[in-house]
Design a protein around this motif. Structure first.
Motif, short mmCIF file in Angstrom:
data_model
loop_
_atom_site.label_atom_id
_atom_site.label_comp_id
_atom_site.label_asym_id
_atom_site.label_seq_id
_atom_site.Cartn_x
_atom_site.Cartn_y
_atom_site.Cartn_z
N GLU A 194 -32.35 78.80 -4.18
CA GLU A 194 -32.75 80.18 -4.54
C GLU A 194 -33.00 80.28 -6.05
O GLU A 194 -33.93 80.95 -6.49
CB GLU A 194 -31.67 81.19 -4.12
CG GLU A 194 -31.43 81.29 -2.61
CD GLU A 194 -32.64 81.80 -1.82
OE1 GLU A 194 -33.61 82.29 -2.41
OE2 GLU A 194 -32.60 81.67 -0.58
N LYS A 195 -32.16 79.58 -6.83
CA LYS A 195 -32.28 79.61 -8.29
C LYS A 195 -33.59 78.96 -8.75
O LYS A 195 -34.21 79.38 -9.71
CB LYS A 195 -31.06 78.87 -8.87
CG LYS A 195 -31.01 78.74 -10.37
CD LYS A 195 -29.66 78.12 -10.79
CE LYS A 195 -29.68 77.67 -12.23
NZ LYS A 195 -30.40 76.42 -12.47
N GLN A 196 -33.99 77.91 -8.01
CA GLN A 196 -35.19 77.15 -8.42
C GLN A 196 -36.49 77.88 -8.18
O GLN A 196 -37.50 77.56 -8.81
CB GLN A 196 -35.30 75.89 -7.56
CG GLN A 196 -34.52 74.72 -7.99
CD GLN A 196 -34.68 73.65 -6.92
OE1 GLN A 196 -35.76 73.14 -6.70
NE2 GLN A 196 -33.60 73.34 -6.25
N ILE A 197 -36.52 78.80 -7.21
CA ILE A 197 -37.80 79.41 -6.81
C ILE A 197 -38.43 80.15 -8.00
O ILE A 197 -39.56 79.83 -8.38
CB ILE A 197 -37.63 80.29 -5.55
CG1 ILE A 197 -37.21 79.41 -4.35
CG2 ILE A 197 -38.94 81.03 -5.23
CD1 ILE A 197 -36.80 80.17 -3.09
N PRO A 198 -37.71 81.09 -8.65
CA PRO A 198 -38.32 81.74 -9.83
C PRO A 198 -38.52 80.78 -10.99
O PRO A 198 -39.51 80.90 -11.74
CB PRO A 198 -37.31 82.84 -10.20
CG PRO A 198 -36.04 82.50 -9.50
CD PRO A 198 -36.40 81.67 -8.30
N GLU A 199 -37.62 79.80 -11.15
CA GLU A 199 -37.76 78.84 -12.26
C GLU A 199 -39.05 78.03 -12.10
O GLU A 199 -39.79 77.82 -13.05
CB GLU A 199 -36.57 77.88 -12.31
CG GLU A 199 -35.29 78.52 -12.82
CD GLU A 199 -34.07 77.60 -12.73
OE1 GLU A 199 -33.00 78.02 -13.18
OE2 GLU A 199 -34.19 76.47 -12.20
N GLN A 200 -39.29 77.56 -10.88
CA GLN A 200 -40.50 76.75 -10.64
C GLN A 200 -41.75 77.60 -10.74
O GLN A 200 -42.79 77.14 -11.22
CB GLN A 200 -40.44 76.09 -9.26
CG GLN A 200 -39.40 75.00 -9.18
CD GLN A 200 -39.89 73.83 -8.31
OE1 GLN A 200 -41.05 73.49 -8.29
NE2 GLN A 200 -38.95 73.25 -7.58
N ALA A 201 -41.64 78.87 -10.28
CA ALA A 201 -42.80 79.77 -10.37
C ALA A 201 -43.20 79.93 -11.83
O ALA A 201 -44.38 79.86 -12.18
CB ALA A 201 -42.45 81.12 -9.73
N ALA A 202 -42.18 80.11 -12.69
CA ALA A 202 -42.47 80.28 -14.13
C ALA A 202 -43.02 78.99 -14.72
O ALA A 202 -44.01 79.00 -15.46
CB ALA A 202 -41.19 80.71 -14.86
N ALA A 203 -42.39 77.86 -14.37
CA ALA A 203 -42.81 76.58 -14.97
C ALA A 203 -44.21 76.18 -14.53
O ALA A 203 -44.97 75.59 -15.30
CB ALA A 203 -41.81 75.48 -14.62
N LEU A 204 -44.56 76.48 -13.28
CA LEU A 204 -45.86 76.05 -12.75
C LEU A 204 -46.93 77.14 -12.87
O LEU A 204 -48.09 76.91 -12.55
CB LEU A 204 -45.72 75.62 -11.27
CG LEU A 204 -44.77 74.43 -11.01
CD1 LEU A 204 -44.55 74.23 -9.51
CD2 LEU A 204 -45.34 73.15 -11.62
#
Ligand code: NAD
Length: 260
Positions: A194-204
């Protein structure tokens, strides 16, 4: 062997996949040691398992601390009469591209995933060898034990490394009837993911929906997340397998994301 009356120590068992394994093992009659960095949550999880009729104890343990690992493993073995199953599951995720990855974060990732697996294995094997009644060591790998993804250099490196540790343990421990295997799940919706979903959205630079559909589940056969229960059932199968015929393997449970 089945897990009934066996002592199973599970690291990172206060949340997500580890917690589900603890629940499924307790239901199957194992004596479960819930080991977690979060001591209060470990104790609360063990209490939940006992309230449901299981046998369980909670232990505060940072898997990167040799002292805490040895103390926790020895206390559990004393309480329950040995250690039969280790599920080395504790883990975290940090996503960054290689050229920006903080060295400290890289080292922390390798410490939790690899030092943690080594230290818990070493401590538990001593009990398994001395007991002379066999055993099972299970590492929580990932599809990232087989494949790479952008932004996950230390995670992919560590998860590949677990396969090497597993194969070595399988060879050394066979004389003591101890098996070692790796479980390789696809994406499971735990706090770690769950933590990675917004992080990856921002990074990609893409939407959260696109991260789920086009990054996490793109290669699955049916666009489905793997569940904690899917992983726990596989752990139960491996822990209960009656011989060391099944050892040194890495088993993928990922809705076909990775096929071998
Ligand atoms: P989670 O965040 O729900 O649970 C991880 C648990 O590990 C937490 O309770 C946390 O307190 C504990 N922990 C963290 N650092 C620790 C330390 N140093 N010592 C002891 N405990 C510590 O995560 P999860 O998704 O259930 O992940 C469990 C394992 O499964 C990890 O190894 C992870 O890499 C692996 N995995 C997860 C997925 C996924 O999609 N969720 C997929 C493949 C593999």
């Amino acid at each position: 062997m089945t897990v009934k009356n066996k002592v199973a120590l599970i690291t990172g068992a206060a949340s997500g996949i580890g917690k589900e394994i603890a629940v499924v093992f307790a239901r199957a009659g194992a004596k479960v040691v819930v080991a977690d960095l979060n001591r209060d949550a470990a104790i609360a999880t063990a209490q939940e398992l006992r309230a449901a009729g299981g046998e369980a104890m909670g232990v505060g343990m940072d898997v990167t601390s040799e002292e805490q690992v040895n103390e926790g493993v020895d206390a559990a073995a004393k309480e329950f009469g040995g250690i039969d199953v280790l599920v080395s599951n504790a883990g975290i995720q940090i996503v960054q591209p290689v050229h920006e990855f903080e060295f400290a974060a890289w080292k922390r990732m390798l410490a939790i995933h690899l030092d943690g697996a080594f230290l818990t294995t070493k401590a538990c094997l001593k009990h398994m060898y001395a007991q002379g009644r066999g055993g099972s060591v299970i590492y929580m790998g990932s599809v990232h034990s087989k494949e790479a993804s952008k932004l996950k250099a230390p995670y992919v490196t560590a998860k590949h490394g677990l396969i090497g540790l597993c194969k070595t343990v399988a060879k050394e421990a066979a004389a003591y009837k101890v098996a070692a295997n790796v479980i390789c799940p696809g994406f499971v919706r735990t706090p770690l993911v769950e933590k990675q979903i917004p992080e990856q959205a921002a990074a990609l630079g893409i939407s959260e929906e696109a991260v789920i559909k086009n990054v996490m589940l793109k290669e699955t056969v049916d666009g489905e997340f793997t569940t904690t229960d899917d992983v726990a059932e596989l752990a139960l199968f491996l822990a209960g397998f009656p011989s060391t015929a099944l050892t040194g393997q890495s088993v993928v449970v990922s809705h076909g994301w990775f096929m071998q």
